[in-house]
Structures are given as structure tokens and as C-alpha cells.
Design an enzyme around this catalytic site. Structure first.
Site, PDB file in Angstrom:
ATOM      1  N   GLU A   1      -6.200 -20.054 -17.323  1.00 54.76           N
ATOM      2  CA  GLU A   1      -6.525 -20.687 -16.041  1.00 54.76           C
ATOM      3  C   GLU A   1      -7.525 -21.791 -16.332  1.00 54.76           C
ATOM      4  OE1 GLU A   1      -8.623 -20.067 -11.705  1.00 54.76           O
ATOM      5  OE2 GLU A   1      -9.492 -19.214 -13.503  1.00 54.76           O
TER       6      GLU A   1
ATOM      7  N   ASP B   1      -8.777 -15.679 -17.141  1.00 52.63           N
ATOM      8  CA  ASP B   1      -9.560 -16.246 -16.047  1.00 52.63           C
ATOM      9  C   ASP B   1     -10.524 -17.319 -16.569  1.00 52.63           C
ATOM     10  OD1 ASP B   1     -10.271 -15.776 -13.136  1.00 52.63           O
ATOM     11  OD2 ASP B   1     -12.247 -15.433 -14.022  1.00 52.63           O
TER      12      ASP B   1
ATOM     13  N   ASN C   1      -0.759   4.536   0.013  1.00 52.95           N
ATOM     14  CA  ASN C   1      -1.502   5.730   0.443  1.00 52.95           C
ATOM     15  C   ASN C   1      -2.254   5.548   1.762  1.00 52.95           C
ATOM     16  OD1 ASN C   1      -3.529   4.056  -0.334  1.00 52.95           O
ATOM     17  ND2 ASN C   1      -4.377   5.385  -1.924  1.00 52.95           N
TER      18      ASN C   1
ATOM     19  N   ASP D   1      -4.537   3.461   2.781  1.00 57.27           N
ATOM     20  CA  ASP D   1      -5.936   3.024   2.881  1.00 57.27           C
ATOM     21  C   ASP D   1      -6.056   1.535   3.227  1.00 57.27           C
ATOM     22  OD1 ASP D   1      -5.249   1.799   0.516  1.00 57.27           O
ATOM     23  OD2 ASP D   1      -6.773   2.770  -0.719  1.00 57.27           O
TER      24      ASP D   1
ATOM     25  N   ASP E   1      -4.442  -9.782 -15.834  1.00 62.73           N
ATOM     26  CA  ASP E   1      -5.521 -10.754 -15.745  1.00 62.73           C
ATOM     27  C   ASP E   1      -6.621 -10.314 -16.705  1.00 62.73           C
ATOM     28  OD1 ASP E   1      -7.170 -12.822 -14.432  1.00 62.73           O
ATOM     29  OD2 ASP E   1      -5.814 -12.510 -12.742  1.00 62.73           O
TER      30      ASP E   1
ATOM     31  N   HIS F   1      -3.989 -17.369  -5.671  1.00 63.18           N
ATOM     32  CA  HIS F   1      -4.871 -16.673  -4.736  1.00 63.18           C
ATOM     33  C   HIS F   1      -6.158 -17.448  -4.439  1.00 63.18           C
ATOM     34  CE1 HIS F   1      -6.323 -15.896  -8.696  1.00 63.18           C
ATOM     35  NE2 HIS F   1      -7.442 -15.434  -8.214  1.00 63.18           N
ATOM     36  N   ASP F   2      -6.335 -18.591  -5.059  1.00 65.12           N
ATOM     37  CA  ASP F   2      -7.541 -19.401  -4.814  1.00 65.12           C
ATOM     38  C   ASP F   2      -7.261 -20.641  -3.967  1.00 65.12           C
ATOM     39  OD1 ASP F   2      -9.115 -17.720  -6.436  1.00 65.12           O
ATOM     40  OD2 ASP F   2      -8.501 -18.797  -8.238  1.00 65.12           O
TER      41      ASP F   2
ATOM     42  N   ASP G   1       0.863  -1.191   0.000  1.00 64.01           N
ATOM     43  CA  ASP G   1       0.000   0.000   0.000  1.00 64.01           C
ATOM     44  C   ASP G   1       0.895   1.237   0.000  1.00 64.01           C
ATOM     45  OD1 ASP G   1      -2.069   1.784   0.285  1.00 64.01           O
ATOM     46  OD2 ASP G   1      -2.321   1.438   2.441  1.00 64.01           O
TER      47      ASP G   1
ATOM     48  N   ASP H   1      -1.584  -1.085  -3.913  1.00 67.25           N
ATOM     49  CA  ASP H   1      -1.874  -0.310  -5.120  1.00 67.25           C
ATOM     50  C   ASP H   1      -0.685  -0.311  -6.081  1.00 67.25           C
ATOM     51  OD1 ASP H   1      -0.126   1.570  -3.868  1.00 67.25           O
ATOM     52  OD2 ASP H   1      -1.846   2.320  -2.717  1.00 67.25           O
TER      53      ASP H   1
HETATM   54  C1  GLC Z   1     -10.920 -17.559 -11.133  1.00 71.50           C
HETATM   55  C2  GLC Z   1     -10.179 -16.657 -10.173  1.00 71.50           C
HETATM   56  C3  GLC Z   1     -10.950 -16.576  -8.897  1.00 71.50           C
HETATM   57  C4  GLC Z   1     -12.313 -15.995  -9.182  1.00 71.50           C
HETATM   58  C5  GLC Z   1     -13.024 -16.807 -10.264  1.00 71.50           C
HETATM   59  C6  GLC Z   1     -14.194 -16.055 -10.818  1.00 71.50           C
HETATM   60  O1  GLC Z   1     -10.954 -18.865 -10.692  1.00 71.50           O
HETATM   61  O2  GLC Z   1      -8.872 -17.115  -9.992  1.00 71.50           O
HETATM   62  O3  GLC Z   1     -10.287 -15.821  -7.923  1.00 71.50           O
HETATM   63  O4  GLC Z   1     -13.072 -15.974  -8.018  1.00 71.50           O
HETATM   64  O5  GLC Z   1     -12.191 -17.061 -11.365  1.00 71.50           O
HETATM   65  O6  GLC Z   1     -13.762 -14.994 -11.608  1.00 71.50           O
END
Ligand code: GLC
Length: 536
Positions: free
Chosen positions: A268, A205, A28, A30, A103, A329-330, A26, A34
Site C-alpha cells: 500500500e 500496510d 453470530n 453481534d 493484511d 476502505h479508506d 456476521d 466474522d
Molecule cells: C492504511 C490503512 C488504513 C489505516 C492506516 C493506518 O492506510 O489502509 O485504514 O488507518 O493504514 O494503519
């Protein structure tokens, strides 16, 4: 095959690093990361030795799914900065000789996107057919049995126009109708917009979701469903995902990319290997890298992983370049899945396999999933299925930079809480410690990038059992390497069948071993791994 290839693309030789922008840095106060924050950390990334940075979505979004619900594909969310911050970032990345990957979320928009607002405004709106609308069945029921990945039915009733719309994820994420050529053109234009700005590629995605069965046939039940699983897993998504027509769409995306020099298309895709490799496309004109998630999904078992590597190597089409992923991140972080010690073995595996590795931010300092108290859960997947422990927040916590305020991530209140032990586990502290996870990653990356055999050489399986995986990486005219990994906590040994297996330990999870010679019987402690440079 590889030995004949002499010119490699940057993404074949390189290493990808995923940043979850909310949680990186970060600038700023918040409490949310960013673009200016990322700019401040580019020197760190350069020093780490990675090649390309992939940013999870940074576009305007109501944040129902933290940016994977986009309301404007050609802007930057004010939380992250402005388009001019973005231009500054592209330049700064390129000035350091790095690449930037964005992305792209083509399967669905936010329900606040002007396209959807128009589409839902009336049945005869010109954009009505941009989304997947359907009448209720005669009995008033939903058009079919499809389920949302985030829980509940995948159909949402629209009172105003008296039809249902389809959403594979949240109801705030309506799916676009990719059978409509106008939708195709609109999204390809989004790609062109960012390519013109200089981005080096996209991670697409949920690529395998993009097109659905024309007749919307019911999905069959999943005979292996267990109650602890997400409700979505009750059915096998055979009609709602991975339809053969998707490959034409991927080809179109690829053709746009090919209009520019050396850009990268990543998909993905969560599918079994035999279906996954189809996404390389006919004659390799699909995704350059359909993400290979085996190391994320398989139990951490030497036999299963060795078999999966062989299966994958064997299934790749001739022009298909492999890739490997340990975290995103999933999913749960690798240190939390296999433990801190074993995570180093995992890093050694990731960075010595054949194919492009992707590192998830924080992996390089051994960050673990952070327990998030129930009333602080933010992830819609966690909130929608509260009794199933499916929140993805624990793997999305702020990067731990230092022992300072909020680990140096923000001067405000971080959007997700930090790891309790951040004053011990952070970049600053690990930087100067030759035994730290960070130093281990840096040395692995450096060796991989210096040694052609490790970077682009062939993969030759040598041995595996219930504990060990042993393989060679080699490229004609260059030093060869033997990699030995103990995926268990108990000691084990490898006895070579021939006497040519001697060499010098270049990198070891226990660095005291480095520089020593090894011969045809090599004993490994629990959680140990080594890279041996073989003598000719
Ligand atoms: C992909 C992303 C995930 C998101 C999903 C819907 O699997 O990695 O984080 O929630 O798509 O867009």
C-alpha cells in the site's frame, strides 16, 4: 515484452477482491462480520469469478483504528473467530481454487502490544529501541514538526519515562523502529507464521512509511495546502516517508516470501508514479504489486485518466506487472465518486486495463457511500478532524446481501448503519437480473478470464479526448479487443484512422448492443462503454 512471456503467475492472471471483515457477513448476531460469515460467502465469490480474497486485519486489536492497531500478530480477534476458524477458512478458500491474502501492518503496533508495553516500561528495557523514542527539545518542545495522518502532532509525551514516541497515525499506534534488526526479524517471523499456515500473500500496510529519516529532520511546508485538507497535508512528508532505506526492508520481506512457492507481496503506497515504481525493487525483487491508486485519486476526466495510464505504462520497470484499484476502505466508493451510471464505465475500465485489478467488496453491486449521522461516526480519522468531513465510515458499511433483516448481514444491530435503499440494491435481487451491475461485473470478469488478450495482453492506446478513452488489448495468436469508454454523460463518437476497426460488440453497458457489428465510426451514448472483438 509481454508477448514473449508465456507463463504467468496466478496474481498476474487473476483478480483480487478486498473484504473489510467487519462488514462482510456476521454469523453470530453481534453486528460485526466474522470469519464464519466469510466462509458462508465463498461460493458467492467463486461464482463472481475472482481469484484471491484479501482480508483487512483480523488480528487481536483494541480497535482504535479498526484492526490497523494490532496487539497480537499471530492470533485472531475473538470478534472474528479463532485460529481454527482461520485454518478452516484457508482450506475452504483453497478447496475452491481461490487464494487468501492477509493484511500485514508492519509500520506500527497497538500501544497495547506487549512489545510496546515493555518498550514504554523503562528507558533501559531491552525493547526500548523497538520504537522511536526521543527526548524533548531543550525548550521542552516536540523533537520535530512531523504531523500525524489522523491530525495533531506525531509525537506523544510519555510521562513515566520522560520521552516522546513517534506515531504516524493515532497515538494508540506507535511506529516500530525498523532500523533495529530485532524488529525486522520479529516481523519477518510474523510473515513466516502465516505463510506456514498457507496464506498466499500479504498486502503490506503503509509500506512507504516504514522507515524515517535517521536525523529526524523537519518536513518542509506544503505550498499547495488548502484549509479544507487534512492538517497532515500542511507539510510535505519528505523526511518521514519514502526514505531510500525502505527498499532494503521490502527486499527482506520479498526474500521471506520467495522461500515459499508463488506467494504475493502487495504494497500500500500513496506516491506519485515515478516514486511508486521504485517499490518494484531492483531487478524486480521488491513488491510484486505496489498498489496503483491513480484511478482512486484522479478527477474522473478522460484526458487525465488516459494520460495517467500512458504515464504508468511508460514508467513500469521491465519486469513490473501493472495493477489497478477503483476503491478501498479508506476512500469514497466509485459509485459515489462518479455516479451509478458512470460506475459501470469504471468497471469496464478496471477489468480491461492491463494489470491485476482489485475490486473492493460491494463495488460489484454498485454500493454507494452511506451517509452516517454525525453522532454515529466511528472512524478515528473522522472523529479527530470533525470539521473536515474525512470519516471513512461511509465506504465501510455492511454488504447488502438481500432485502431481509439488515440486508442479510446480521441478525443483531449492525456496527454501522446500512444503506437506506438496501431492499432494492442487494445481491439477491441483482443476481437474477441480467441488467444489474452484478451481472455486468460477472460477464466482464468471465470475458477477461477467458480471453488471453484481455487477461495478459498488451495495452495499446488508440485515441482519447475530453470524453473518450479508446484502446486495444492484444496478444499474438488470440482475438484482439477494442475498448471504447465514454467518461462523460454526453454522446460522442470515435472515428478510426484506418478501416481495420470493425468487429462485434461483446459486452456493452447497454447490453442490447451486444452481438451487433460496429465499423470504423462508433457512436457512444453518455456513460456508455463497449468491448469490441475485432475481426482479423
Ligand atoms: C492504511 C490503512 C488504513 C489505516 C492506516 C493506518 O492506510 O489502509 O485504514 O488507518 O493504514 O494503519
Amino acid at each position: 515484452m509481454n508477448q514473449e512471456q508465456t507463463n504467468y503467475e496466478w496474481w498476474q492472471e487473476g483478480i483480487i477482491y478486498q473484504i473489510y471483515p467487519r462488514s462482510y457477513q456476521d454469523s453470530n448476531g453481534d453486528g460485526i462480520g466474522d470469519l464464519q460469515g466469510i466462509l458462508k460467502r465463498l461460493d458467492y465469490l467463486k461464482e463472481l469469478g475472482i481469484t484471491a480474497v484479501w482480508l483487512s486485519p483480523i488480528f487481536p486489536s483494541p480497535m482504535a483504528d479498526f484492526g490497523y492497531d494490532i496487539s497480537d500478530y499471530q492470533g485472531i480477534h475473538p470478534l472474528f473467530g479463532t485460529l481454527s476458524d482461520f485454518d478452516e477458512l484457508v482450506n475452504a478458500v483453497h478447496n475452491r481454487g481461490l487464494k487468501l491474502i492477509l493484511d500485514l501492518v508492519p509500520n506500527h503496533t497497538s500501544d497495547q502490544h506487549p512489545w510496546f508495553l515493555e518498550s514504554r516500561s523503562s528507558r533501559d528495557n531491552p525493547k526500548r529501541d523497538w520504537y522511536i523514542w526521543h527526548d524533548s527539545l531543550p525548550d521542552g518542545g516536540v523533537p520535530n514538526n512531523w504531523l500525524s495522518v489522523f491530525g495533531g502532532p506525531a509525537w506523544e509525551w510519555d510521562e513515566a519515562t520522560g520521552q516522546y514516541y513517534y506515531h504516524a497515525f493515532l497515538k494508540e499506534q506507535p511506529d516500530l523502529n525498523w532500523r533495529n534488526p530485532e524488529v525486522q526479524e520479529a516481523m519477518l517471523n510474523v510473515m513466516r507464521f502465516w505463510l506456514e499456515k498457507g496464506v498466499d500473500g500479504f498486502r503490506v500496510d503503509v509500506m512507504w512509511h516504514m522507515i524515517k529519516d535517521k536525523n529526524l529532520r523537519d518536513n518542509p511546508p506544503n505550498p499547495n495546502y488548502q484549509p479544507y485538507m487534512a492538517t497532515y497535508d500542511q507539510l510535505l512528508p519528505v523526511y518521514s516517508t519514502d526514505q531510500s532505506e525502505v527498499h532494503e526492508l521490502v527486499l527482506q520481506m520479498r526474500q521471506v516470501l520467495d522461500g515459499y512457492d508463488s506467494r504475493l507481496l502487495i504494497g500500500e503506497i500513496y506516491l506519485p508514479i515515478n516514486q511508486l515504481v521504485a517499490y518494484y525493487g531492483i531487478d524486480g525483487k521488491g513488491a510484486h504489486l505496489p498498489f496503483n491508486f491513480q484511478l482512486l485519486l484522479l478527477p474522473w476526466d478522460a484526458r487525465q485518466i488516459a494520460a495517467a495510464i500512458d504515464q504508468y505504462e511508460g514508467a513500469l520497470p521491465e519486469s513490473g506487472w501493472p495493477n489497478w484499484v477503483l476503491g478501498n476502505h479508506d476512500q469514497a466508493r466509485i459509485s459515489s465518486r462518479v455516479g451509478k451510471e458512470q460506475a459501470r464505465v469504471a468497471a469496464l475500465l478496471l477489468l480491461t486495463l492491463r494489470g491485476t485489478p482489485t475490486i473492493y467488496y460491494g463495488e460489484e453491486i454498485g454500493m454507494r457511500d452511506v451517509p452516517i449521522p454525525f453522532d454515529e461516526i466511528q472512524d478515528p480519522q473522522g472523529l479527530n478532524m470533525p470539521d473536515k468531513n474525512l470519516s471513512r465510515d461511509p465506504a465501510r458499511t455492511p454488504m447488502q446481501w438481500s432485502r431481509g433483516l439488515n440486508a442479510g448481514f446480521t441478525e443483531g444491530k449492525p456496527w454501522l448503519r446500512l444503506a437506506r435503499d438496501f431492499s432494492r440494491e442487494n445481491v439477491e435481487r441483482q443476481q437474477d437480473d441480467p441488467y444489474s451491475v452484478l451481472s455486468f461485473y460477472k460477464r466482464l470478469i468471465k470475458l477477461r478470464q477467458q480471453e488471453p488478450a484481455l487477461m495478459v495482453g498488451d495495452y495499446i492506446p488508440v485515441y482519447s479526448d475530453a470524453q473518450l478513452i479508446v484502446y486495444i488489448r492484444q496478444l499474438e495468436g488470440h482475438p484482439r479487443f477494442l475498448i471504447l469508454l465514454n467518461l462523460s454523460h454526453r454522446p460522442g463518437y470515435f472515428k478510426a484512422k484506418d478501416s481495420s476497426m470493425h468487429g462485434v460488440v461483446k459486452i456493452a453497458t447497454v447490453p442490447e448492443w451486444e452481438g451487433n457489428e460496429v465499423n470504423d465510426t462508433i457512436s457512444l451514448g453518455g456513460d456508455e462503454g463497449i468491448i469490441v472483438q475485432l475481426s482479423e
